[in-house]
Design a protein around this motif. Structure first.
Motif, PDB file in Angstrom:
ATOM      1  N   GLY A  38      46.927  32.729  43.804  1.00 45.32           N
ATOM      2  CA  GLY A  38      46.439  33.057  42.468  1.00 45.32           C
ATOM      3  C   GLY A  38      45.688  31.900  41.853  1.00 45.32           C
ATOM      4  N   ARG A  91      40.516  33.473  32.672  1.00 42.09           N
ATOM      5  CA  ARG A  91      40.591  34.346  33.840  1.00 42.09           C
ATOM      6  C   ARG A  91      41.827  34.014  34.660  1.00 42.09           C
ATOM      7  NH1 ARG A  91      35.909  34.058  38.158  1.00 42.09           N
ATOM      8  NH2 ARG A  91      37.021  32.176  38.784  1.00 42.09           N
ATOM      9  N   THR A  92      42.626  35.039  34.937  1.00 43.70           N
ATOM     10  CA  THR A  92      43.827  34.899  35.752  1.00 43.70           C
ATOM     11  C   THR A  92      43.738  35.874  36.918  1.00 43.70           C
ATOM     12  OG1 THR A  92      45.112  34.364  33.772  1.00 43.70           O
ATOM     13  CG2 THR A  92      46.340  34.959  35.742  1.00 43.70           C
ATOM     14  N   THR A  93      44.035  35.399  38.117  1.00 39.78           N
ATOM     15  CA  THR A  93      44.012  36.276  39.291  1.00 39.78           C
ATOM     16  C   THR A  93      45.301  36.112  40.088  1.00 39.78           C
ATOM     17  OG1 THR A  93      42.988  34.646  40.777  1.00 39.78           O
ATOM     18  CG2 THR A  93      41.512  36.036  39.476  1.00 39.78           C
ATOM     19  N   LEU A 139      46.790  37.562  44.000  1.00 45.47           N
ATOM     20  CA  LEU A 139      46.523  38.310  45.221  1.00 45.47           C
ATOM     21  C   LEU A 139      47.780  38.406  46.058  1.00 45.47           C
ATOM     22  CD1 LEU A 139      44.479  39.557  47.344  1.00 45.47           C
ATOM     23  CD2 LEU A 139      44.412  37.262  48.320  1.00 45.47           C
ATOM     24  N   GLU A 193      44.538  42.751  44.684  1.00 47.90           N
ATOM     25  CA  GLU A 193      44.280  41.602  43.815  1.00 47.90           C
ATOM     26  C   GLU A 193      44.136  42.087  42.377  1.00 47.90           C
ATOM     27  OE1 GLU A 193      41.288  37.782  43.280  1.00 47.90           O
ATOM     28  OE2 GLU A 193      40.564  39.584  44.291  1.00 47.90           O
ATOM     29  N   HIS A 235      43.290  40.988  38.361  1.00 50.01           N
ATOM     30  CA  HIS A 235      42.689  39.940  37.545  1.00 50.01           C
ATOM     31  C   HIS A 235      42.680  40.353  36.076  1.00 50.01           C
ATOM     32  CE1 HIS A 235      38.899  42.334  37.687  1.00 50.01           C
ATOM     33  NE2 HIS A 235      38.641  41.728  36.546  1.00 50.01           N
ATOM     34  N   SER A 243      40.841  44.112  41.002  1.00 47.67           N
ATOM     35  CA  SER A 243      39.554  43.842  41.639  1.00 47.67           C
ATOM     36  C   SER A 243      39.582  44.219  43.114  1.00 47.67           C
ATOM     37  CB  SER A 243      39.174  42.371  41.481  1.00 47.67           C
ATOM     38  OG  SER A 243      40.242  41.531  41.850  1.00 47.67           O
ATOM     39  N   SER A 276      34.421  37.622  34.890  1.00 48.52           N
ATOM     40  CA  SER A 276      34.836  38.875  35.502  1.00 48.52           C
ATOM     41  C   SER A 276      34.455  38.899  36.984  1.00 48.52           C
ATOM     42  CB  SER A 276      34.216  40.065  34.772  1.00 48.52           C
ATOM     43  OG  SER A 276      32.810  40.004  34.840  1.00 48.52           O
ATOM     44  N   VAL A 277      34.972  39.885  37.699  1.00 46.56           N
ATOM     45  CA  VAL A 277      34.811  39.958  39.147  1.00 46.56           C
ATOM     46  C   VAL A 277      34.044  41.229  39.514  1.00 46.56           C
ATOM     47  CG1 VAL A 277      36.019  40.096  41.364  1.00 46.56           C
ATOM     48  CG2 VAL A 277      36.948  38.672  39.521  1.00 46.56           C
ATOM     49  N   SER A 295      33.400  44.170  42.069  1.00 47.43           N
ATOM     50  CA  SER A 295      34.123  44.849  43.148  1.00 47.43           C
ATOM     51  C   SER A 295      33.291  45.997  43.705  1.00 47.43           C
ATOM     52  CB  SER A 295      35.462  45.389  42.636  1.00 47.43           C
ATOM     53  OG  SER A 295      36.283  44.352  42.148  1.00 47.43           O
TER      54      SER A 295
END
Length: 212
Positions: free
Chosen positions: A48, A75-77, A79, A92, A94, A118, A161-162, A164
């Protein structure tokens, strides 16, 4: 000035407590501190990241946006991937949020995409099905991708942002180091798009459509 709500702050702080820092452009793929901290077995891969960035602009070039603006982007992710041998299952999550921006801000879905998946995919190992000495696999579901120079298909590192894609991706890796990639995907449309919803970091599931 928009003040973050208690629920949103608690959400971000809770994720911050369990995720490890990572470089902005880093891919979330390798095991790290989070994997070791929870004592995950070898067939699980956990990782993460948490990133906070403050931006400001004076002399806005967008006609309909406020002239002077600022934003605190978080931003936090997280996986998780499970390796079941010939098949891998991964997901994953986010959370991309923005605070402190002014009314009339130009902040959009490139910064805000709250509480979203994502990636969620299944990947099958095809072995040497596409040639002796080769290694191939097929991935299906929602995924992020980086191809070539990343001008057309990329997992952006600077943006909060991501991006996808949902569909299928076939990859063949040869003995000579060359790689063949074929994919059929629909880009996920980041939501919400309304100004008020973006300013309030309102969660709304992204979706795909056959127009793209």
């Amino acid at each position: 000035m928009l003040k973050p709500g208690k629920t949103t702050l608690f959400r971000s702080l809770a994720l911050l407590a369990v995720a490890m820092p990572a470089a902005a452009a880093a891919q979330i793929t390798d095991d790290g501190l989070l994997h070791e901290a929870v004592g995950a077995p070898d067939n699980w891969h956990l990782s993460g990241s948490v990133r906070a960035r403050y931006e400001a602009i004076d002399g806005q070039f967008r006609e309909e946006a406020v002239n002077r603006d600022r934003v605190l982007a978080l931003r936090t992710t997280l996986l998780a991937e499970y390796d079941a041998g010939p098949v891998r299952l991964g997901a994953e999550f986010h959370d991309a949020c923005a605070y402190l921006q002014r009314r009339g801000s130009s902040v959009g879905t490139d910064v805000v995409n709250a509480l979203e998946f994502s990636q969620y995919y299944a990947q099958g190992d095809l072995g040497e099905a596409l040639g002796s000495g080769s290694t191939s696999y097929l991935k299906a579901g929602r995924m992020t991708m980086q191809l070539g120079s990343e001008r057309l298909v990329a997992r952006q590192g600077f943006r909060t942002s991501v991006t996808s894609f949902t569909g299928l991706r076939l990859t063949r890796e040869g003995e000579d180091g060359r790689e063949f990639v074929a994919f059929w995907t629909l880009p996920a449309v980041r939501l919400p798009t309304g100004t008020t919803a973006i300013r309030r970091n309102r969660p709304q599931w992204d979706r795909e459509n056959t127009d793209l």
